[in-house]
Design an enzyme around this catalytic site. Sequence first.
Site, PDB file in Angstrom:
ATOM      1  N   GLU A 111     -13.949  88.241  66.941  1.00  0.00           N
ATOM      2  CA  GLU A 111     -14.081  86.993  67.139  1.00  0.00           C
ATOM      3  C   GLU A 111     -15.007  86.464  68.146  1.00  0.00           C
ATOM      4  OE1 GLU A 111      -9.799  86.446  66.879  1.00  0.00           O
ATOM      5  OE2 GLU A 111      -9.414  88.032  65.422  1.00  0.00           O
ATOM      6  N   LYS A 113     -14.333  84.500  71.818  1.00  0.00           N
ATOM      7  CA  LYS A 113     -13.240  83.638  72.662  1.00  0.00           C
ATOM      8  C   LYS A 113     -13.651  82.804  73.154  1.00  0.00           C
ATOM      9  CE  LYS A 113     -11.590  86.328  76.679  1.00  0.00           C
ATOM     10  NZ  LYS A 113     -10.768  85.378  77.760  1.00  0.00           N
ATOM     11  N   ASP A 115     -12.757  79.908  75.896  1.00  0.00           N
ATOM     12  CA  ASP A 115     -12.431  79.343  77.267  1.00  0.00           C
ATOM     13  C   ASP A 115     -11.524  78.119  77.521  1.00  0.00           C
ATOM     14  OD1 ASP A 115     -11.892  79.867  79.485  1.00  0.00           O
ATOM     15  OD2 ASP A 115     -14.389  79.166  80.100  1.00  0.00           O
ATOM     16  N   TYR A 223      -5.374  82.721  67.063  1.00  0.00           N
ATOM     17  CA  TYR A 223      -6.268  83.778  66.291  1.00  0.00           C
ATOM     18  C   TYR A 223      -5.234  85.084  66.279  1.00  0.00           C
ATOM     19  CZ  TYR A 223      -5.323  84.485  71.213  1.00  0.00           C
ATOM     20  OH  TYR A 223      -4.608  83.599  72.523  1.00  0.00           O
ATOM     21  N   LYS A 310     -16.944  89.939  77.828  1.00  0.00           N
ATOM     22  CA  LYS A 310     -17.511  88.946  78.153  1.00  0.00           C
ATOM     23  C   LYS A 310     -19.287  88.446  78.436  1.00  0.00           C
ATOM     24  CE  LYS A 310     -15.068  86.294  80.350  1.00  0.00           C
ATOM     25  NZ  LYS A 310     -13.439  86.751  81.317  1.00  0.00           N
ATOM     26  N   CYS A 404     -22.066  58.382 108.723  1.00  0.00           N
ATOM     27  CA  CYS A 404     -22.357  57.761 107.719  1.00  0.00           C
ATOM     28  C   CYS A 404     -23.504  57.568 107.295  1.00  0.00           C
ATOM     29  CB  CYS A 404     -21.358  56.325 107.884  1.00  0.00           C
ATOM     30  SG  CYS A 404     -21.159  56.110 106.084  1.00  0.00           S
ATOM     31  N   CYS A 407     -24.575  53.436 106.898  1.00  0.00           N
ATOM     32  CA  CYS A 407     -23.505  52.533 107.485  1.00  0.00           C
ATOM     33  C   CYS A 407     -23.564  52.707 109.429  1.00  0.00           C
ATOM     34  CB  CYS A 407     -22.033  51.973 107.944  1.00  0.00           C
ATOM     35  SG  CYS A 407     -21.188  52.885 107.866  1.00  0.00           S
ATOM     36  N   CYS A 422     -15.792  57.928 105.943  1.00  0.00           N
ATOM     37  CA  CYS A 422     -16.039  56.813 106.827  1.00  0.00           C
ATOM     38  C   CYS A 422     -15.615  56.101 107.383  1.00  0.00           C
ATOM     39  CB  CYS A 422     -17.264  56.864 106.467  1.00  0.00           C
ATOM     40  SG  CYS A 422     -18.118  55.521 107.022  1.00  0.00           S
ATOM     41  N   CYS A 428     -18.714  49.080 105.012  1.00  0.00           N
ATOM     42  CA  CYS A 428     -19.691  50.081 104.910  1.00  0.00           C
ATOM     43  C   CYS A 428     -20.492  49.409 103.012  1.00  0.00           C
ATOM     44  CB  CYS A 428     -19.159  51.965 104.659  1.00  0.00           C
ATOM     45  SG  CYS A 428     -20.273  52.993 103.856  1.00  0.00           S
TER      46      CYS A 428
END
Length: 665
Positions: A111, A113, A115, A223, A310, A404, A407, A422, A428
């Site tokens: 089957e 797997k 996630d 499953y 896996k 920043c 600015c 900032c 800004c």
Amino acid sequence: MDEIASRIAGLREALDRYNYAYYVLSAPEISDKVFDEMMKELEELEKTYPQFADPHSPTQRVGSDLSKEFDQVAHVYPMLSLGNTYSDGEVTDFYERTARALNEPFEIVCELKYDGTSISLTYEQGKLIRAVTRGDGTKGDDVTANVKTIRSVPLKLMGSNYPDNFEIRGEILLPWAEFDRINRERESQEEPLFANPRNAASGTLKQQNPSIVASRKLDAYFYYLMGESLPAEGHFENLQEARRWGFKIPDVIRKCATLHEVFDYIRYWDKERKNLPVATDGIVLKVNSLRQQRNLGFTAKSPRWAIAYKFQAERASTRLNSVSFQVGRTGAITPVANLEPVQLSGTVVKRASLHNADIIAGLDLYLGDQVFVEKGGEIIPKIVGVDKEARFMVGDKVQFCKTCPECGTLLVRPEGEAAHYCPNETGCPPQIKGKIEHFVTRKAMDINAGPETVDALFEAGLIRNVADLYELKFADLIRLERWAETSAKNFLASLEKSKQVPFERVLYGLGIRYVGETVAKRLAGTFHTIEALEQAELETLVEVDEIGIRIAQSVKDYFANDENVLLVERLKAAGLQMAISEEVLSNRSDKLQGLTLVISGTFALHSRDEYKKMIEQHGGKNSGSVSGKTDYILAGDNMGPAKLEKAAKLGVKIINETDFLKMIE
């Protein structure tokens, strides 16, 4: 020996922390492979040095996803984890070990797997009774109300040959398309993105509001069947029956008679899985015969008759060309790695988020480095390491910016936070445009304007804050490039209509840091007017349910800024709703003041959401779980048995719809 004891203690501490991040926070910090390698090392050390055995070691239990906000229910059959393998040799070992133990012919069911997040459903007389998460393997969270919102979960079975009582186990999943949609929405609101669909599914299933769960369009694949009177002696055959009862059983399951067939299945799906609508991370191999499964039995934490293979996460190596820094609506600075384009999981990757200064420091990056890139959940690129052996004539060390990039303002990093900000909120450009874009969204003011419109108005010098929107004239708009008479009129009409948007959405639209939709509703419902909120003391704000010191301080900081106060005054003068309407207030009362209620079951007179609103409207508090602080349970039909049992144990009074409506008359 002290060195061995120290290593064991260190592994246990680390694995416990990673377990918590994975199962409770839904925010994994390391890959599954690294976790499994650490677990395997700890198991070997404990086996070699039994004097250091500890019943609370991570090797003695399954990782937990328990939440304090849900009732916990004991599993009739423990939900154990599967042993993981990563190589053909380990698959072969499993197959040969099974052959030796059984000493008779057997079949292996292969089957995919999936996630997602594991779930166990209990059915009685063909009806869904309970849905419980895996939890710590012996007990899990009762999430029945949330699971009922998933369309692929049958509430009532089809046919008639199902057992009177059985469990079916499966995986709650978030399809790729829905995952992308949610992340786009979260990105537009500057909320943290989900790393992968598994985290998104897990986080969604733990929502206290089933309507939010329903909106995210989760899916469920099943499953495994468990029970006393199953229709067949074969696992594969039982799943085919379950499909006829209405369960979503993947049609990719195969019975294999030889090891060669097993490897054919693995090879095929290692490539083909990339075309599936949901995330997968491996193959599960199970002995088909239930009799043979019983004969093989279990270890302390895994069945001997099943194993998970896996898939390796796809990784690529490429050159780090530069790092740029993006400024968001709240002023948060996000570093982005600009990479030499590289093919990864079917797409070309050019950029990867570096998240924050701590991540950059941990990677020890230099411009020109060869970096390893993976896709978290095969969708979000991330740098997972540096090939330091390939480091030759590289450029400068990557440093997080101090000012920043837009600015030039010196950045700040609030205590306890990973992000830099900032502080120049009103000067800004990306912050200014970001705040306006947030203000016009559907969940806030619902104004007919997207990012392109905001950008055009900003670049034309027509707007510098959200209040400027309400001073725009038809003549201002019609002279802009690509603005026709109709589009100008529609835009102005949506501005006028936005003046009827209720106070809590206006408050949300202001973009106060940490004040999302729910918090805005809570603040509006408590203070009723913008003036009362503006004058509220820090201690008063913290007393509001669900408002912590961080949110309270953010609200205080917002109104301590004279420019923000002036902005609110201009919005008020423009006609926006800065108070809860008299009509809404007239329907409020304190009849449930100080009372905590839990809603359970299904109702005939009103929906669950309507009852929740009524509870808040009359001063009460909604809770998702029964505790010593619960005053009443508002019970409908099919009330959860766990809540019923807990209510009896704690002496909590149970009332029906009629009783409740009399209380608030």
